[in-house]
Write a protein that holds these residues in place. Structure first.
Motif, PDB file in Angstrom:
ATOM      1  N   GLY A  59      11.405   6.064  17.255  1.00  0.00           N
ATOM      2  CA  GLY A  59      12.505   6.010  16.944  1.00  0.00           C
ATOM      3  C   GLY A  59      12.482   6.561  15.455  1.00  0.00           C
ATOM      4  N   PRO A  60      13.617   6.670  14.668  1.00  0.00           N
ATOM      5  CA  PRO A  60      13.719   7.283  13.540  1.00  0.00           C
ATOM      6  C   PRO A  60      12.947   6.466  12.480  1.00  0.00           C
ATOM      7  CG  PRO A  60      15.829   6.134  13.897  1.00  0.00           C
ATOM      8  CD  PRO A  60      14.976   5.991  15.134  1.00  0.00           C
ATOM      9  N   TYR A  61      12.711   5.328  12.531  1.00  0.00           N
ATOM     10  CA  TYR A  61      11.700   4.562  11.490  1.00  0.00           C
ATOM     11  C   TYR A  61      10.789   3.766  12.332  1.00  0.00           C
ATOM     12  CZ  TYR A  61       9.820   1.341   8.059  1.00  0.00           C
ATOM     13  OH  TYR A  61       8.957   0.717   7.367  1.00  0.00           O
ATOM     14  N   ILE A  62       9.620   3.919  12.025  1.00  0.00           N
ATOM     15  CA  ILE A  62       8.573   3.007  12.851  1.00  0.00           C
ATOM     16  C   ILE A  62       7.514   2.474  11.633  1.00  0.00           C
ATOM     17  CG2 ILE A  62       6.465   3.106  14.460  1.00  0.00           C
ATOM     18  CD1 ILE A  62       9.105   3.937  15.885  1.00  0.00           C
ATOM     19  N   PRO A  63       7.729   1.198  11.756  1.00  0.00           N
ATOM     20  CA  PRO A  63       6.834   0.516  10.703  1.00  0.00           C
ATOM     21  C   PRO A  63       5.227   0.842  11.027  1.00  0.00           C
ATOM     22  CG  PRO A  63       7.619  -1.040  12.149  1.00  0.00           C
ATOM     23  CD  PRO A  63       8.243   0.408  12.304  1.00  0.00           C
ATOM     24  N   SER A  64       4.574   1.021   9.982  1.00  0.00           N
ATOM     25  CA  SER A  64       3.148   1.188  10.047  1.00  0.00           C
ATOM     26  C   SER A  64       2.525  -0.224  10.431  1.00  0.00           C
ATOM     27  CB  SER A  64       2.617   1.681   8.772  1.00  0.00           C
ATOM     28  OG  SER A  64       2.935   2.825   8.643  1.00  0.00           O
ATOM     29  N   GLN A  65       1.470  -0.086  11.299  1.00  0.00           N
ATOM     30  CA  GLN A  65       0.603  -1.313  11.662  1.00  0.00           C
ATOM     31  C   GLN A  65      -0.317  -1.542  10.654  1.00  0.00           C
ATOM     32  OE1 GLN A  65      -0.921  -1.067  15.770  1.00  0.00           O
ATOM     33  NE2 GLN A  65       0.137  -3.192  16.073  1.00  0.00           N
ATOM     34  N   SER A  66      -1.116  -0.682  10.107  1.00  0.00           N
ATOM     35  CA  SER A  66      -2.276  -0.971   9.379  1.00  0.00           C
ATOM     36  C   SER A  66      -2.454   0.181   8.171  1.00  0.00           C
ATOM     37  CB  SER A  66      -3.366  -1.099  10.048  1.00  0.00           C
ATOM     38  OG  SER A  66      -3.991   0.116  10.794  1.00  0.00           O
ATOM     39  N   ALA A  67      -3.207   0.143   7.174  1.00  0.00           N
ATOM     40  CA  ALA A  67      -3.533   1.065   6.269  1.00  0.00           C
ATOM     41  C   ALA A  67      -4.741   0.795   5.735  1.00  0.00           C
ATOM     42  CB  ALA A  67      -2.464   0.990   5.237  1.00  0.00           C
ATOM     43  N   THR A  68      -5.528   1.729   5.365  1.00  0.00           N
ATOM     44  CA  THR A  68      -6.884   1.791   4.678  1.00  0.00           C
ATOM     45  C   THR A  68      -6.860   2.450   3.397  1.00  0.00           C
ATOM     46  OG1 THR A  68      -8.061   2.167   6.848  1.00  0.00           O
ATOM     47  CG2 THR A  68      -9.269   2.366   4.895  1.00  0.00           C
ATOM     48  N   VAL A  69      -7.065   1.388   2.335  1.00  0.00           N
ATOM     49  CA  VAL A  69      -7.086   1.909   0.896  1.00  0.00           C
ATOM     50  C   VAL A  69      -8.454   2.551   0.472  1.00  0.00           C
ATOM     51  CG1 VAL A  69      -6.993   1.269  -1.505  1.00  0.00           C
ATOM     52  CG2 VAL A  69      -5.301   0.025   0.192  1.00  0.00           C
ATOM     53  N   THR A  70      -8.602   3.846   0.133  1.00  0.00           N
ATOM     54  CA  THR A  70      -9.739   4.192  -0.288  1.00  0.00           C
ATOM     55  C   THR A  70     -10.286   4.354  -1.633  1.00  0.00           C
ATOM     56  OG1 THR A  70      -8.989   6.609  -0.496  1.00  0.00           O
ATOM     57  CG2 THR A  70      -9.754   5.735   1.680  1.00  0.00           C
ATOM     58  N   CYS A  71      -9.303   4.056  -2.643  1.00  0.00           N
ATOM     59  CA  CYS A  71      -9.580   4.333  -4.150  1.00  0.00           C
ATOM     60  C   CYS A  71      -8.461   3.922  -4.817  1.00  0.00           C
ATOM     61  CB  CYS A  71     -10.359   5.373  -4.465  1.00  0.00           C
ATOM     62  SG  CYS A  71      -9.428   6.795  -4.675  1.00  0.00           S
ATOM     63  N   VAL A 107       0.837  -1.345  -0.110  1.00  0.00           N
ATOM     64  CA  VAL A 107       0.067   0.135   0.061  1.00  0.00           C
ATOM     65  C   VAL A 107       1.007   1.170  -0.076  1.00  0.00           C
ATOM     66  CG1 VAL A 107      -1.535   1.180   1.437  1.00  0.00           C
ATOM     67  CG2 VAL A 107      -1.843  -1.083   1.109  1.00  0.00           C
ATOM     68  N   SER A 108       1.963   1.179   0.850  1.00  0.00           N
ATOM     69  CA  SER A 108       3.016   2.230   0.930  1.00  0.00           C
ATOM     70  C   SER A 108       3.474   2.671  -0.389  1.00  0.00           C
ATOM     71  CB  SER A 108       3.821   2.003   1.794  1.00  0.00           C
ATOM     72  OG  SER A 108       4.812   3.298   1.892  1.00  0.00           O
ATOM     73  N   VAL A 109       3.954   1.507  -1.207  1.00  0.00           N
ATOM     74  CA  VAL A 109       4.608   1.782  -2.644  1.00  0.00           C
ATOM     75  C   VAL A 109       3.333   2.363  -3.725  1.00  0.00           C
ATOM     76  CG1 VAL A 109       5.519   0.474  -4.447  1.00  0.00           C
ATOM     77  CG2 VAL A 109       6.325   0.049  -2.204  1.00  0.00           C
ATOM     78  N   LEU A 110       2.534   1.865  -3.537  1.00  0.00           N
ATOM     79  CA  LEU A 110       1.357   2.208  -4.535  1.00  0.00           C
ATOM     80  C   LEU A 110       0.849   3.650  -4.128  1.00  0.00           C
ATOM     81  CD1 LEU A 110      -0.546  -1.183  -4.756  1.00  0.00           C
ATOM     82  CD2 LEU A 110       0.524  -0.135  -6.444  1.00  0.00           C
ATOM     83  N   LYS A 111       0.690   3.870  -2.919  1.00  0.00           N
ATOM     84  CA  LYS A 111       0.432   5.343  -2.511  1.00  0.00           C
ATOM     85  C   LYS A 111       1.509   6.368  -2.882  1.00  0.00           C
ATOM     86  CE  LYS A 111      -0.991   8.387   1.113  1.00  0.00           C
ATOM     87  NZ  LYS A 111      -0.933   8.666   2.461  1.00  0.00           N
ATOM     88  N   ALA A 112       2.754   6.016  -2.817  1.00  0.00           N
ATOM     89  CA  ALA A 112       3.735   6.624  -3.041  1.00  0.00           C
ATOM     90  C   ALA A 112       3.712   6.898  -4.595  1.00  0.00           C
ATOM     91  CB  ALA A 112       5.098   6.146  -2.687  1.00  0.00           C
ATOM     92  N   THR A 113       3.548   5.895  -5.385  1.00  0.00           N
ATOM     93  CA  THR A 113       3.585   6.143  -6.842  1.00  0.00           C
ATOM     94  C   THR A 113       2.310   6.792  -7.531  1.00  0.00           C
ATOM     95  OG1 THR A 113       2.851   3.886  -7.224  1.00  0.00           O
ATOM     96  CG2 THR A 113       5.159   4.292  -7.159  1.00  0.00           C
ATOM     97  N   GLY A 114       1.446   7.065  -6.521  1.00  0.00           N
ATOM     98  CA  GLY A 114      -0.092   7.616  -7.184  1.00  0.00           C
ATOM     99  C   GLY A 114      -0.830   6.860  -7.659  1.00  0.00           C
TER     100      GLY A 114
END
Length: 107
Positions: free
Chosen positions: A72-84, A52-59
């Motif tokens: 910390g400097p990098y915290i992995p996300s626990q969940s995501a919601t794809v809207t469209c 989801v992160s890759v697809l969102k970053a590429t638009g």
């Protein structure tokens, strides 16, 4: 979590992945699967959140990534919601599927 989101998540995870394990974590295969589920869709698996992160970053999709509290400097996300899936995402799918179909016909 609404019952709609819960149902969509269960239905989405219940479908088996097609193809090899390598394809399982490719963003375009994931995008193709998103095309066949009802959105919004909540994803909780770490590998799906990365996709989801890759697809969102590429638009190619619109999504909200739910981050944990920063410790910390990098915290992995626990969940995501794809809207469209965006217009660019649909165009990429059309292009990719057309290209894949023409390769199959030539073989």
């Amino acid at each position: 979590m609404t019952s709609f989101t819960k149902r969509a998540r269960i239905r989405f995870k219940a479908k088996p992945w097609h193809g090899s394990e390598r394809r399982r974590f490719m963003p375009l295969y994931f995008l193709m699967r998103l095309q066949h589920v009802q959105l919004p869709l909540r994803v909780d698996a770490p590998e799906e959140v990365r996709l989801v992160s890759v697809l969102k970053a590429t638009g190619l999709i619109e999504a909200k990534i739910h981050a944990l509290a920063s410790t910390g400097p990098y915290i992995p996300s626990q969940s995501a919601t794809v809207t469209c899936i965006t217009e660019e995402g649909m165009a990429e799918l059309d292009s990719w599927i057309g290209e894949f179909g023409s390769r199959r016909r030539r073989a």
